[in-house]
Design an enzyme around this catalytic site. Structure first.
Site, PDB file in Angstrom:
ATOM      1  N   GLU A 145      -9.637 -10.031  -7.821  1.00  0.00           N
ATOM      2  CA  GLU A 145      -8.609  -8.984  -7.718  1.00  0.00           C
ATOM      3  C   GLU A 145      -7.551  -9.130  -8.815  1.00  0.00           C
ATOM      4  O   GLU A 145      -7.067  -8.137  -9.356  1.00  0.00           O
ATOM      5  CB  GLU A 145      -7.980  -9.014  -6.322  1.00  0.00           C
ATOM      6  CG  GLU A 145      -8.969  -8.572  -5.250  1.00  0.00           C
ATOM      7  CD  GLU A 145      -8.419  -8.629  -3.825  1.00  0.00           C
ATOM      8  OE1 GLU A 145      -9.081  -8.114  -2.919  1.00  0.00           O
ATOM      9  OE2 GLU A 145      -7.331  -9.202  -3.617  1.00  0.00           O
ATOM     10  N   ASN A 173      -1.577  -0.018   7.268  1.00  0.00           N
ATOM     11  CA  ASN A 173      -1.074  -1.341   7.672  1.00  0.00           C
ATOM     12  C   ASN A 173      -0.257  -2.023   6.566  1.00  0.00           C
ATOM     13  O   ASN A 173      -0.134  -3.235   6.519  1.00  0.00           O
ATOM     14  CB  ASN A 173      -2.214  -2.215   8.188  1.00  0.00           C
ATOM     15  CG  ASN A 173      -3.303  -2.432   7.147  1.00  0.00           C
ATOM     16  OD1 ASN A 173      -3.122  -2.064   5.987  1.00  0.00           O
ATOM     17  ND2 ASN A 173      -4.404  -3.039   7.536  1.00  0.00           N
ATOM     18  N   TYR A 184     -13.130  -2.600  -2.791  1.00  0.00           N
ATOM     19  CA  TYR A 184     -13.601  -2.492  -1.401  1.00  0.00           C
ATOM     20  C   TYR A 184     -15.129  -2.448  -1.325  1.00  0.00           C
ATOM     21  O   TYR A 184     -15.674  -1.814  -0.435  1.00  0.00           O
ATOM     22  CB  TYR A 184     -12.993  -1.253  -0.744  1.00  0.00           C
ATOM     23  CG  TYR A 184     -11.519  -1.391  -0.414  1.00  0.00           C
ATOM     24  CD1 TYR A 184     -11.045  -2.465   0.345  1.00  0.00           C
ATOM     25  CD2 TYR A 184     -10.596  -0.444  -0.845  1.00  0.00           C
ATOM     26  CE1 TYR A 184      -9.697  -2.596   0.653  1.00  0.00           C
ATOM     27  CE2 TYR A 184      -9.241  -0.568  -0.538  1.00  0.00           C
ATOM     28  CZ  TYR A 184      -8.802  -1.648   0.209  1.00  0.00           C
ATOM     29  OH  TYR A 184      -7.464  -1.773   0.532  1.00  0.00           O
ATOM     30  N   LYS A 208       0.834  -1.201   0.000  1.00  0.00           N
ATOM     31  CA  LYS A 208       0.000   0.000   0.000  1.00  0.00           C
ATOM     32  C   LYS A 208       0.878   1.265   0.000  1.00  0.00           C
ATOM     33  O   LYS A 208       2.101   1.173   0.228  1.00  0.00           O
ATOM     34  CB  LYS A 208      -0.904  -0.033   1.234  1.00  0.00           C
ATOM     35  CG  LYS A 208      -1.933  -1.164   1.218  1.00  0.00           C
ATOM     36  CD  LYS A 208      -2.749  -1.149   2.503  1.00  0.00           C
ATOM     37  CE  LYS A 208      -3.853  -2.185   2.474  1.00  0.00           C
ATOM     38  NZ  LYS A 208      -4.622  -2.188   3.738  1.00  0.00           N
ATOM     39  N   HIS A 241      -1.883  -5.359   1.513  1.00  0.00           N
ATOM     40  CA  HIS A 241      -3.173  -6.025   1.320  1.00  0.00           C
ATOM     41  C   HIS A 241      -2.902  -7.423   0.787  1.00  0.00           C
ATOM     42  O   HIS A 241      -1.997  -7.600  -0.033  1.00  0.00           O
ATOM     43  CB  HIS A 241      -4.011  -5.255   0.289  1.00  0.00           C
ATOM     44  CG  HIS A 241      -5.154  -6.063  -0.262  1.00  0.00           C
ATOM     45  ND1 HIS A 241      -6.406  -6.063   0.318  1.00  0.00           N
ATOM     46  CD2 HIS A 241      -5.220  -6.928  -1.307  1.00  0.00           C
ATOM     47  CE1 HIS A 241      -7.192  -6.891  -0.363  1.00  0.00           C
ATOM     48  NE2 HIS A 241      -6.497  -7.427  -1.354  1.00  0.00           N
TER      49      HIS A 241
HETATM   50  P1  CMP Z   1      -7.217  -4.536   4.702  1.00  0.00           P
HETATM   51  O1  CMP Z   1      -7.732  -5.429   5.751  1.00  0.00           O
HETATM   52  O2  CMP Z   1      -6.139  -4.947   3.799  1.00  0.00           O
HETATM   53  O3  CMP Z   1      -8.459  -4.044   3.793  1.00  0.00           O
HETATM   54  C1  CMP Z   1      -9.369  -3.091   4.262  1.00  0.00           C
HETATM   55  C2  CMP Z   1      -8.577  -1.904   4.729  1.00  0.00           C
HETATM   56  O4  CMP Z   1      -9.349  -0.863   5.284  1.00  0.00           O
HETATM   57  C3  CMP Z   1      -7.684  -2.337   5.890  1.00  0.00           C
HETATM   58  O5  CMP Z   1      -6.698  -3.194   5.430  1.00  0.00           O
HETATM   59  C4  CMP Z   1      -7.233  -1.011   6.409  1.00  0.00           C
HETATM   60  O6  CMP Z   1      -6.230  -0.407   5.597  1.00  0.00           O
HETATM   61  C5  CMP Z   1      -8.534  -0.234   6.268  1.00  0.00           C
HETATM   62  N1  CMP Z   1      -9.309  -0.270   7.522  1.00  0.00           N
HETATM   63  C6  CMP Z   1      -9.905  -1.323   8.092  1.00  0.00           C
HETATM   64  N2  CMP Z   1     -10.538  -0.958   9.229  1.00  0.00           N
HETATM   65  C7  CMP Z   1     -10.327   0.359   9.356  1.00  0.00           C
HETATM   66  C8  CMP Z   1     -10.726   1.328  10.314  1.00  0.00           C
HETATM   67  N3  CMP Z   1     -11.484   0.997  11.354  1.00  0.00           N
HETATM   68  N4  CMP Z   1     -10.334   2.596  10.129  1.00  0.00           N
HETATM   69  C9  CMP Z   1      -9.583   2.918   9.057  1.00  0.00           C
HETATM   70  N5  CMP Z   1      -9.178   2.048   8.103  1.00  0.00           N
HETATM   71  C10 CMP Z   1      -9.537   0.785   8.258  1.00  0.00           C
END
Ligand code: CMP
Length: 154
Positions: free
Chosen positions: A126, A112, A49, A9, A115
């Site tokens: 995807e 984080n 998403y 990311k 993905h």
């Molecule tokens: P990922 O689980 O890869 O895919 C969905 C993404 O949404 C997740 O990683 C985070 O980057 C983002 N995400 C998930 N939960 C939250 C949250 N509560 N607040 C902000 N971003 C989120």
């Protein structure tokens, strides 16, 4: 063999972790069959998403994913969907297990780093959103006979 999508990311790209992330999957014995840098747009992210579209963080998530390019990869191996999800760690990075990518390098829930497709079905969807057929390489990985047994290779 399964295939799954990984995205480094925008925060992972900015923090110089592209090589580290590739290295972890390579060392594990997985086969890289597609790799490119790409700027995600509204249309791809709405589809990507779709399951988060009603969440409060959806707008921020899309803005963040479009803020800088991402590095997209397609990895192949036995049960790679589940294995890669284990290697990356849980979404809330500050609570992710040490030894996982998020556990070792990140603190945030949104930022984080990485993905990985949630299931084989989502991985297929995807893959089509990111890679064309000509961008996927079906090459012989010569160390496979040391990574898997004959039975596992089938
Ligand atoms: P990922 O689980 O890869 O895919 C969905 C993404 O949404 C997740 O990683 C985070 O980057 C983002 N995400 C998930 N939960 C939250 C949250 N509560 N607040 C902000 N971003 C989120």
């Amino acid at each position: 063999m399964e295939r799954t999508i990984v995205l480094v990311k925008p925060d992972g790209v900015q923090r110089g972790l592209i090589g580290e992330i590739i290295h972890r999957f390579e060392r594990k014995g997985m086969k890289l069959v597609g790799l490119k840098m790409i700027s995600l747009d509204d249309a791809i992210l709405d589809e990507w998403y779709i399951h988060h579209k009603d969440k409060a963080f959806f707008g921020n998530l899309k803005e963040y994913m479009m803020s800088y390019p991402v590095v997209a990869m397609l990895w192949e191996g036995k049960n790679v969907v589940v294995t890669i999800r284990k290697i990356i760690g849980i979404t809330l990075a500050r609570q992710a297990e040490p030894g996982t990518i998020r556990g070792d390098f990140a603190m945030s829930q949104q930022y984080n780093l990485i993905h990985a497709s949630e299931s084989l079905e989502i991985a297929k969807k995807e893959e089509k959103l990111i890679f064309s057929d000509s961008e996927i390489f079906d090459w012989d990985k010569l160390d496979h006979s040391h990574v898997y047994t004959k039975e596992e290779l089938g």
